[in-house]
Design a protein around this motif. Structure first.
Motif, PDB file in Angstrom:
ATOM      1  N   MET A 115       0.834  -1.179   0.000  1.00  0.00           N
ATOM      2  CA  MET A 115       0.000   0.000   0.000  1.00  0.00           C
ATOM      3  C   MET A 115       0.874   1.236   0.000  1.00  0.00           C
ATOM      4  SD  MET A 115      -3.145  -0.765   2.616  1.00  0.00           S
ATOM      5  CE  MET A 115      -3.785   0.858   2.322  1.00  0.00           C
ATOM      6  N   THR A 116       0.435   2.235  -0.689  1.00  0.00           N
ATOM      7  CA  THR A 116       1.152   3.507  -0.682  1.00  0.00           C
ATOM      8  C   THR A 116       0.672   4.341   0.503  1.00  0.00           C
ATOM      9  OG1 THR A 116      -0.511   4.662  -1.994  1.00  0.00           O
ATOM     10  CG2 THR A 116       1.227   3.480  -3.222  1.00  0.00           C
ATOM     11  N   PRO A 117       1.423   5.369   0.876  1.00  0.00           N
ATOM     12  CA  PRO A 117       0.961   6.248   1.952  1.00  0.00           C
ATOM     13  C   PRO A 117      -0.396   6.896   1.634  1.00  0.00           C
ATOM     14  CG  PRO A 117       3.305   6.567   1.637  1.00  0.00           C
ATOM     15  CD  PRO A 117       2.825   5.667   0.511  1.00  0.00           C
ATOM     16  N   ALA A 118      -0.638   7.239   0.383  1.00  0.00           N
ATOM     17  CA  ALA A 118      -1.926   7.840   0.002  1.00  0.00           C
ATOM     18  C   ALA A 118      -3.070   6.840   0.183  1.00  0.00           C
ATOM     19  CB  ALA A 118      -1.875   8.339  -1.433  1.00  0.00           C
ATOM     20  N   GLU A 119      -2.843   5.580  -0.213  1.00  0.00           N
ATOM     21  CA  GLU A 119      -3.867   4.550  -0.029  1.00  0.00           C
ATOM     22  C   GLU A 119      -4.145   4.331   1.456  1.00  0.00           C
ATOM     23  OE1 GLU A 119      -3.093   1.754  -3.955  1.00  0.00           O
ATOM     24  OE2 GLU A 119      -1.794   1.530  -2.201  1.00  0.00           O
ATOM     25  N   THR A 120      -3.076   4.353   2.246  1.00  0.00           N
ATOM     26  CA  THR A 120      -3.234   4.187   3.689  1.00  0.00           C
ATOM     27  C   THR A 120      -4.049   5.341   4.274  1.00  0.00           C
ATOM     28  OG1 THR A 120      -1.114   3.042   3.802  1.00  0.00           O
ATOM     29  CG2 THR A 120      -2.029   3.839   5.877  1.00  0.00           C
ATOM     30  N   ALA A 121      -3.778   6.547   3.839  1.00  0.00           N
ATOM     31  CA  ALA A 121      -4.528   7.708   4.330  1.00  0.00           C
ATOM     32  C   ALA A 121      -6.009   7.574   3.995  1.00  0.00           C
ATOM     33  CB  ALA A 121      -3.959   8.997   3.743  1.00  0.00           C
ATOM     34  N   ARG A 122      -6.334   7.099   2.778  1.00  0.00           N
ATOM     35  CA  ARG A 122      -7.738   6.883   2.398  1.00  0.00           C
ATOM     36  C   ARG A 122      -8.373   5.803   3.268  1.00  0.00           C
ATOM     37  NH1 ARG A 122      -5.673   7.806  -2.857  1.00  0.00           N
ATOM     38  NH2 ARG A 122      -5.532   5.592  -3.293  1.00  0.00           N
ATOM     39  N   LEU A 123      -7.617   4.741   3.534  1.00  0.00           N
ATOM     40  CA  LEU A 123      -8.126   3.666   4.388  1.00  0.00           C
ATOM     41  C   LEU A 123      -8.425   4.181   5.791  1.00  0.00           C
ATOM     42  CD1 LEU A 123      -8.693   0.628   4.950  1.00  0.00           C
ATOM     43  CD2 LEU A 123      -6.312   0.497   5.688  1.00  0.00           C
ATOM     44  N   VAL A 124      -7.493   4.920   6.380  1.00  0.00           N
ATOM     45  CA  VAL A 124      -7.689   5.437   7.736  1.00  0.00           C
ATOM     46  C   VAL A 124      -8.890   6.381   7.767  1.00  0.00           C
ATOM     47  CG1 VAL A 124      -6.647   6.858   9.554  1.00  0.00           C
ATOM     48  CG2 VAL A 124      -5.304   5.078   8.424  1.00  0.00           C
ATOM     49  N   THR A 125      -9.067   7.192   6.744  1.00  0.00           N
ATOM     50  CA  THR A 125     -10.230   8.072   6.665  1.00  0.00           C
ATOM     51  C   THR A 125     -11.511   7.249   6.651  1.00  0.00           C
ATOM     52  OG1 THR A 125      -8.960   9.759   5.494  1.00  0.00           O
ATOM     53  CG2 THR A 125     -11.371   9.868   5.293  1.00  0.00           C
ATOM     54  N   LEU A 126     -11.538   6.193   5.860  1.00  0.00           N
ATOM     55  CA  LEU A 126     -12.704   5.310   5.796  1.00  0.00           C
ATOM     56  C   LEU A 126     -12.976   4.684   7.155  1.00  0.00           C
ATOM     57  CD1 LEU A 126     -14.846   3.604   4.204  1.00  0.00           C
ATOM     58  CD2 LEU A 126     -13.024   1.921   3.907  1.00  0.00           C
ATOM     59  N   VAL A 127     -11.952   4.153   7.787  1.00  0.00           N
ATOM     60  CA  VAL A 127     -12.127   3.488   9.077  1.00  0.00           C
ATOM     61  C   VAL A 127     -12.601   4.486  10.128  1.00  0.00           C
ATOM     62  CG1 VAL A 127     -10.932   2.276  10.953  1.00  0.00           C
ATOM     63  CG2 VAL A 127     -10.536   1.609   8.582  1.00  0.00           C
ATOM     64  N   ARG A 128     -12.075   5.695  10.119  1.00  0.00           N
ATOM     65  CA  ARG A 128     -12.479   6.706  11.112  1.00  0.00           C
ATOM     66  C   ARG A 128     -13.935   7.122  10.935  1.00  0.00           C
ATOM     67  NH1 ARG A 128      -6.888  10.026  11.250  1.00  0.00           N
ATOM     68  NH2 ARG A 128      -5.888   8.713  12.814  1.00  0.00           N
ATOM     69  N   VAL A 129     -14.465   7.045   9.724  1.00  0.00           N
ATOM     70  CA  VAL A 129     -15.880   7.334   9.506  1.00  0.00           C
ATOM     71  C   VAL A 129     -16.732   6.255  10.161  1.00  0.00           C
ATOM     72  CG1 VAL A 129     -17.683   7.412   7.729  1.00  0.00           C
ATOM     73  CG2 VAL A 129     -15.556   8.661   7.398  1.00  0.00           C
ATOM     74  N   ILE A 130     -16.258   5.023  10.094  1.00  0.00           N
ATOM     75  CA  ILE A 130     -17.001   3.886  10.623  1.00  0.00           C
ATOM     76  C   ILE A 130     -16.840   3.780  12.135  1.00  0.00           C
ATOM     77  CG2 ILE A 130     -17.213   1.373  10.555  1.00  0.00           C
ATOM     78  CD1 ILE A 130     -16.150   1.608   7.622  1.00  0.00           C
ATOM     79  N   CYS A 131     -15.634   3.973  12.632  1.00  0.00           N
ATOM     80  CA  CYS A 131     -15.371   3.832  14.064  1.00  0.00           C
ATOM     81  C   CYS A 131     -14.171   4.685  14.454  1.00  0.00           C
ATOM     82  CB  CYS A 131     -15.118   2.372  14.421  1.00  0.00           C
ATOM     83  SG  CYS A 131     -13.734   1.627  13.562  1.00  0.00           S
ATOM     84  N   PRO A 132     -14.116   5.073  15.726  1.00  0.00           N
ATOM     85  CA  PRO A 132     -12.964   5.864  16.163  1.00  0.00           C
ATOM     86  C   PRO A 132     -11.687   5.033  16.117  1.00  0.00           C
ATOM     87  CG  PRO A 132     -14.321   5.245  18.030  1.00  0.00           C
ATOM     88  CD  PRO A 132     -15.043   4.786  16.790  1.00  0.00           C
ATOM     89  N   SER A 133     -10.629   5.634  15.631  1.00  0.00           N
ATOM     90  CA  SER A 133      -9.356   4.930  15.533  1.00  0.00           C
ATOM     91  C   SER A 133      -8.268   5.793  16.148  1.00  0.00           C
ATOM     92  CB  SER A 133      -9.032   4.652  14.062  1.00  0.00           C
ATOM     93  OG  SER A 133      -7.747   4.113  13.960  1.00  0.00           O
ATOM     94  N   PRO A 134      -7.763   5.400  17.299  1.00  0.00           N
ATOM     95  CA  PRO A 134      -6.729   6.206  17.944  1.00  0.00           C
ATOM     96  C   PRO A 134      -5.362   6.118  17.265  1.00  0.00           C
ATOM     97  CG  PRO A 134      -7.124   4.214  19.200  1.00  0.00           C
ATOM     98  CD  PRO A 134      -8.128   4.237  18.075  1.00  0.00           C
ATOM     99  N   GLU A 135      -5.176   5.137  16.385  1.00  0.00           N
ATOM    100  CA  GLU A 135      -3.879   4.981  15.727  1.00  0.00           C
ATOM    101  C   GLU A 135      -3.711   6.014  14.618  1.00  0.00           C
ATOM    102  OE1 GLU A 135      -4.803   0.880  14.636  1.00  0.00           O
ATOM    103  OE2 GLU A 135      -2.971   0.306  15.677  1.00  0.00           O
ATOM    104  N   PRO A 136      -2.552   6.690  14.564  1.00  0.00           N
ATOM    105  CA  PRO A 136      -2.309   7.640  13.472  1.00  0.00           C
ATOM    106  C   PRO A 136      -2.074   6.895  12.156  1.00  0.00           C
ATOM    107  CG  PRO A 136      -0.392   7.479  14.895  1.00  0.00           C
ATOM    108  CD  PRO A 136      -1.469   6.648  15.529  1.00  0.00           C
ATOM    109  N   ALA A 137      -2.273   7.602  11.051  1.00  0.00           N
ATOM    110  CA  ALA A 137      -2.115   7.005   9.719  1.00  0.00           C
ATOM    111  C   ALA A 137      -0.728   6.394   9.542  1.00  0.00           C
ATOM    112  CB  ALA A 137      -2.393   8.045   8.641  1.00  0.00           C
ATOM    113  N   ALA A 138       0.290   7.014  10.123  1.00  0.00           N
ATOM    114  CA  ALA A 138       1.661   6.475   9.977  1.00  0.00           C
ATOM    115  C   ALA A 138       1.765   5.082  10.585  1.00  0.00           C
ATOM    116  CB  ALA A 138       2.668   7.423  10.620  1.00  0.00           C
TER     117      ALA A 138
END
Length: 119
Positions: free
Chosen positions: A1-24
């Motif tokens: 996964m690229t960093p951009a793909e990861t950022a999109r994934l984290v955005t998606l997950v944060r919409v669904i549920c709170p995620s305390p882990e940073p994108a990095a």
């Protein structure tokens, strides 16, 4: 996964549920995996619960590769993303180019998984 793909994934997950882990942290955990597999795993997990972590997603992707769906293929259903009919492989949307990094689009994998449980 690229960093951009990861950022999109984290955005998606944060919409669904709170995620305390940073994108990095997500990227460090998932960088070596295929993006469509990761997105499909995250969606599958989020459908079952709301506390999805990068570690959970990684485990889901790896388990899926070790134990593929019982029917063996998403080709038993049509793909709503690219329009591939049952029995035909997924392609890059709007072209005849077959996917190379994934067996099918994530949405098709999810649909196939759901229909295999209904049988």
């Amino acid at each position: 996964m690229t960093p951009a793909e990861t950022a999109r994934l984290v955005t998606l997950v944060r919409v669904i549920c709170p995620s305390p882990e940073p994108a990095a942290a997500w990227h460090r955990s998932l960088a070596d995996l295929n993006a469509p597999d990761v997105f499909a795993a995250a969606i599958r997990l989020a459908r079952r619960r709301c506390d999805v972590t990068a570690r959970d997603v990684r485990a889901e992707v790896l388990a899926r590769h070790e134990h593929p769906p019982a029917d063996g293929s998403a080709l038993h259903v049509a793909c709503p993303w690219c329009g591939a009919p049952p029995g035909r492989p997924c392609t890059v949307r709007g072209t005849d180019v077959r996917l190379r990094k994934a067996p099918a689009h994530p949405v098709r994998l999810i649909i196939a998984e759901g229909t295999s449980h209904d049988r």
